[in-house]
Design a protein around this motif. Structure first.
Motif, short mmCIF file in Angstrom:
data_model
loop_
_atom_site.label_atom_id
_atom_site.label_comp_id
_atom_site.label_asym_id
_atom_site.label_seq_id
_atom_site.Cartn_x
_atom_site.Cartn_y
_atom_site.Cartn_z
N LEU A 241 12.67 5.82 -2.18
CA LEU A 241 11.21 5.39 -1.82
C LEU A 241 10.67 4.34 -2.57
O LEU A 241 9.82 3.60 -1.78
CB LEU A 241 10.62 6.54 -2.03
CG LEU A 241 11.38 7.69 -1.62
CD1 LEU A 241 11.24 9.36 -1.39
CD2 LEU A 241 11.67 7.49 0.48
N TRP A 242 11.03 4.03 -3.80
CA TRP A 242 10.23 3.13 -4.27
C TRP A 242 10.90 2.01 -3.56
O TRP A 242 9.70 0.47 -3.35
CB TRP A 242 10.62 2.72 -6.10
CG TRP A 242 10.19 1.92 -6.13
CD1 TRP A 242 10.89 1.26 -7.40
CD2 TRP A 242 8.72 1.58 -7.21
NE1 TRP A 242 10.55 0.19 -8.11
CE2 TRP A 242 9.25 0.17 -8.07
CE3 TRP A 242 7.52 2.18 -6.82
CZ2 TRP A 242 7.54 0.12 -8.72
CZ3 TRP A 242 6.89 2.07 -7.88
CH2 TRP A 242 6.33 1.02 -8.08
N LEU A 243 12.10 1.54 -3.63
CA LEU A 243 12.14 -0.21 -2.65
C LEU A 243 11.95 -0.50 -1.23
O LEU A 243 11.88 -1.03 -1.17
CB LEU A 243 14.06 0.31 -2.87
CG LEU A 243 14.73 -0.19 -4.42
CD1 LEU A 243 16.18 0.20 -4.09
CD2 LEU A 243 14.00 -1.41 -4.63
N TRP A 244 11.92 1.23 -0.74
CA TRP A 244 11.10 1.05 0.53
C TRP A 244 9.93 1.30 0.79
O TRP A 244 9.58 0.13 1.42
CB TRP A 244 11.57 2.53 0.91
CG TRP A 244 10.85 2.48 2.91
CD1 TRP A 244 12.08 2.38 4.06
CD2 TRP A 244 9.60 2.73 2.84
NE1 TRP A 244 11.12 2.76 4.90
CE2 TRP A 244 9.78 2.61 4.41
CE3 TRP A 244 8.75 3.33 2.69
CZ2 TRP A 244 9.33 2.93 5.40
CZ3 TRP A 244 7.43 3.49 3.50
CH2 TRP A 244 7.37 3.73 5.24
N ALA A 245 8.97 1.32 -0.38
CA ALA A 245 7.62 0.80 -0.33
C ALA A 245 7.53 -1.13 -0.76
O ALA A 245 6.31 -1.34 -0.05
CB ALA A 245 6.90 1.58 -2.03
N LEU A 246 8.41 -1.23 -2.07
CA LEU A 246 8.51 -2.40 -2.11
C LEU A 246 8.94 -3.70 -0.65
O LEU A 246 7.89 -4.26 -0.83
CB LEU A 246 8.98 -2.87 -3.36
CG LEU A 246 9.27 -2.38 -4.85
CD1 LEU A 246 10.00 -2.70 -5.36
CD2 LEU A 246 7.68 -3.36 -4.66
N ARG A 247 9.47 -2.43 -0.13
CA ARG A 247 9.82 -3.70 0.91
C ARG A 247 8.24 -4.12 2.23
O ARG A 247 8.27 -5.03 3.00
CB ARG A 247 11.45 -3.37 1.54
CG ARG A 247 11.24 -3.95 2.86
CD ARG A 247 12.55 -3.07 3.21
NE ARG A 247 12.91 -4.33 5.28
CZ ARG A 247 13.87 -3.82 5.67
NH1 ARG A 247 14.78 -3.07 5.12
NH2 ARG A 247 14.01 -4.78 6.65
#
Length: 297
Positions: A241-247
């Motif tokens: 979810l963290w990486l998805w948010a950064l994207r």
């Protein structure tokens, strides 16, 4: 044409929720880690954490569209994974040996500000007054939430060394948050996450093996084992979810939600350890929420 802005706003809200969940999860795992680390050792706990996290990401990664990583991108993602997981956590653990958890949490809460400055320095984001004020409010809120514990002496005179190590951890997190974004735009998020975790696990094998001489896993009790299970499984879900948010959102707007982790840990102390609910904690939470709202204006 009228529907595009709504989709953007919806995606931004979802990215904010994903980042907020990660900030809360970091606080919860901090509490669980405090209990489990004495029976596992810091390197072993980190290895178990990300081995379980990789197990969560493995099936979705295999089902994701096949993608061939360019050699240069592959190396960069591997290095970011080692930095995000192995180096960041190692510096945090070193810092906690010399300073209090409260001071460490306050220093680490500088990561959103460092992320904003770094993103502005390389031209990835614009340094707006509202965003900067929001980040500063979250930092002030963390200080208020930790309250009187910041004044507790460490007793060994090496508090500066611990603070320096934790600051290094925050800098590492800021660098990784900013540098991940180009690779998240090119490749499936779940594949980037799985590759980064696998690289970190390989880098932790030797120090974890070394720790078994003093803290063997065979001596772990059931409560600590359940804590490790929670830490690992939740880390896999929320790192995705963290990486998805950064994207889907600027790195500084995502990183600002990490300010939720110290008050989350403090609130869990109130609920689970019968610690007092102070006015400074409530004031800190209010300042953090106000800072997050300001940073997302």
């Amino acid at each position: 044409m009228t529907g595009a802005p709504a989709i953007d706003r919806r995606t931004a809200r979802l990215a904010g929720l994903a980042a907020a969940g990660t900030g809360i999860q970091v606080g919860a795992t901090l509490v669980a880690s405090r209990y489990a680390v004495e029976q596992t050792g810091p390197a072993t706990l980190t290895l178990l954490r990300y081995a379980l996290g990789l197990a969560v990401l493995l099936a979705p990664a295999l089902l994701a569209p096949r993608t061939r990583f360019a050699p240069r991108d592959l190396l960069a993602i591997v290095l970011l994974g080692i930095g995000q997981f192995a180096l960041l956590v190692a510096l945090l653990n070193i810092g906690l040996q010399y300073t209090t958890a409260a001071r460490a949490a306050l220093v680490f809460a500088s990561m959103p500000l460092l992320t904003l400055l770094l993103a502005a320095l390389i031209g990835q984001e614009k340094l707006s007054g509202a965003k900067g004020l929001g980040v500063m409010l979250t930092l002030i809120g963390v200080g208020l939430a930790l309250g009187e514990t910041l004044a507790a002496p460490t007793g060994d005179g090496n508090d500066w060394l611990g603070a320096l190590a934790v600051l290094g951890s925050a800098v590492t997190g800021a660098i990784c948050s900013v540098l991940y974004r180009p690779y998240l735009a090119r490749y499936p998020v779940v594949r980037v996450g799985a590759l980064a975790m696998a690289a970190a696990i390989l880098s932790l094998l030797l120090p974890a093996w070394w720790e078994q001489g003093t803290t063997p896993l065979t001596a772990i009790d059931m409560t600590a084992a359940l804590a490790v299970l929670f830490i690992g499984l939740s880390s896999g879900v929320f790192f995705f979810l963290w990486l998805w948010a950064l994207r889907h959102a600027p790195a500084s707007r995502v990183a600002v939600f990490l300010a939720l982790s110290p008050p989350t840990a403090a609130l869990l102390g109130v609920l689970l350890l019968d610690e007092p609910l102070t006015l400074s904690l409530l004031a800190g939470l209010a300042a953090i929420v106000a800072g997050i709202v300001m940073a997302h204006r």
